[in-house]
Design a protein around this motif. Sequence first.
Motif, short mmCIF file in Angstrom:
data_model
loop_
_atom_site.label_atom_id
_atom_site.label_comp_id
_atom_site.label_asym_id
_atom_site.label_seq_id
_atom_site.Cartn_x
_atom_site.Cartn_y
_atom_site.Cartn_z
N GLY A 69 0.84 -1.20 0.00
CA GLY A 69 0.00 0.00 0.00
C GLY A 69 0.87 1.24 0.00
N ASN A 70 0.72 2.08 1.02
CA ASN A 70 1.50 3.31 1.14
C ASN A 70 2.56 3.26 2.23
N TYR A 71 2.85 2.07 2.73
CA TYR A 71 3.80 1.91 3.82
C TYR A 71 4.81 0.81 3.51
N GLY A 72 5.94 0.85 4.22
CA GLY A 72 6.94 -0.19 4.05
C GLY A 72 7.84 -0.24 5.26
N ALA A 73 8.59 -1.33 5.39
CA ALA A 73 9.53 -1.49 6.51
C ALA A 73 10.56 -2.55 6.14
N GLY A 74 11.70 -2.47 6.84
CA GLY A 74 12.75 -3.45 6.59
C GLY A 74 13.97 -3.21 7.45
N ARG A 75 15.09 -3.80 7.04
CA ARG A 75 16.35 -3.73 7.77
C ARG A 75 17.42 -3.14 6.85
N TRP A 76 18.44 -2.53 7.44
CA TRP A 76 19.56 -2.01 6.68
C TRP A 76 20.86 -2.24 7.44
N SER A 77 21.99 -2.20 6.72
CA SER A 77 23.31 -2.26 7.33
C SER A 77 24.30 -1.59 6.39
N GLY A 78 25.40 -1.09 6.95
CA GLY A 78 26.41 -0.45 6.11
C GLY A 78 27.51 0.19 6.92
N VAL A 79 28.34 0.95 6.22
CA VAL A 79 29.44 1.68 6.84
C VAL A 79 29.17 3.16 6.61
N ILE A 80 28.92 3.88 7.69
CA ILE A 80 28.58 5.29 7.64
C ILE A 80 29.70 6.07 8.32
N SER A 81 30.38 6.93 7.57
CA SER A 81 31.51 7.73 8.10
C SER A 81 32.53 6.85 8.81
N GLY A 82 32.81 5.68 8.26
CA GLY A 82 33.82 4.78 8.81
C GLY A 82 33.32 3.83 9.88
N ASP A 83 32.10 3.99 10.38
CA ASP A 83 31.56 3.12 11.43
C ASP A 83 30.57 2.13 10.84
N ARG A 84 30.70 0.86 11.26
CA ARG A 84 29.74 -0.16 10.82
C ARG A 84 28.48 -0.01 11.65
N CYS A 85 27.34 0.13 10.96
CA CYS A 85 26.06 0.36 11.64
C CYS A 85 24.98 -0.49 10.99
N SER A 86 23.88 -0.64 11.71
CA SER A 86 22.72 -1.36 11.16
C SER A 86 21.46 -0.88 11.88
N GLY A 87 20.34 -1.25 11.35
CA GLY A 87 19.10 -0.84 11.97
C GLY A 87 17.89 -1.22 11.14
N SER A 88 16.85 -0.45 11.33
CA SER A 88 15.59 -0.70 10.61
C SER A 88 15.21 0.54 9.82
N TRP A 89 14.27 0.37 8.90
CA TRP A 89 13.74 1.52 8.16
C TRP A 89 12.24 1.39 8.02
N GLN A 90 11.60 2.56 7.91
CA GLN A 90 10.17 2.63 7.66
C GLN A 90 9.95 3.64 6.55
N ALA A 91 8.97 3.37 5.71
CA ALA A 91 8.71 4.25 4.56
C ALA A 91 7.23 4.57 4.45
N THR A 92 6.97 5.78 3.98
CA THR A 92 5.60 6.18 3.65
C THR A 92 5.63 6.84 2.28
N ARG A 93 4.62 6.56 1.48
CA ARG A 93 4.53 7.18 0.15
C ARG A 93 3.92 8.56 0.29
N SER A 94 4.56 9.57 -0.36
CA SER A 94 4.01 10.92 -0.28
C SER A 94 3.00 11.17 -1.38
#
Length: 137
Positions: A112-137
């Motif tokens: 529909g107009n929403y979403g969610a999931g997981r992410w991971s990566g290297v941000i400014s040299g630090d390894r990080c991870s977390g979740s994401w949420q999305a809404t359609r504008s």
Amino acid sequence: MAISERSFPALRKHSPRLRWLFSATLLAAVATGAGSAHARRIASYDGTWNVTFATTSGNCSASNTFPFAVSGSRVSSAGGGKVTGGIRRNGRVAVAVRVGLSHASGFGRLAGNYGAGRWSGVISGDRCSGSWQATRS
């Protein structure tokens, strides 16, 4: 409902070539209709999505929001950075994001107009991870 030459009695009087042409035309019409339905299902995710990333592990910002664009089966940036990715007709999405030396990848699902999931990566040299949420504008 099955469609055959019996559904059209006038075809029985004509040559096999005409019956073959009728069958080929009918098959092409059915195949084109199925392709259009497939395109409509994918296109249902089209638009700009505001994606909020929340960090749950690592020394990165607590949260950031970025706009992503969905067009057909492609996901791209609607703001800064380089975003590449794709979305399947069932809403399953996978993306890669690169801004300067920072990079991350994520996966999840839109519905529909929403979403969610997981992410991971290297941000400014630090390894990080977390979740994401999305809404359609």
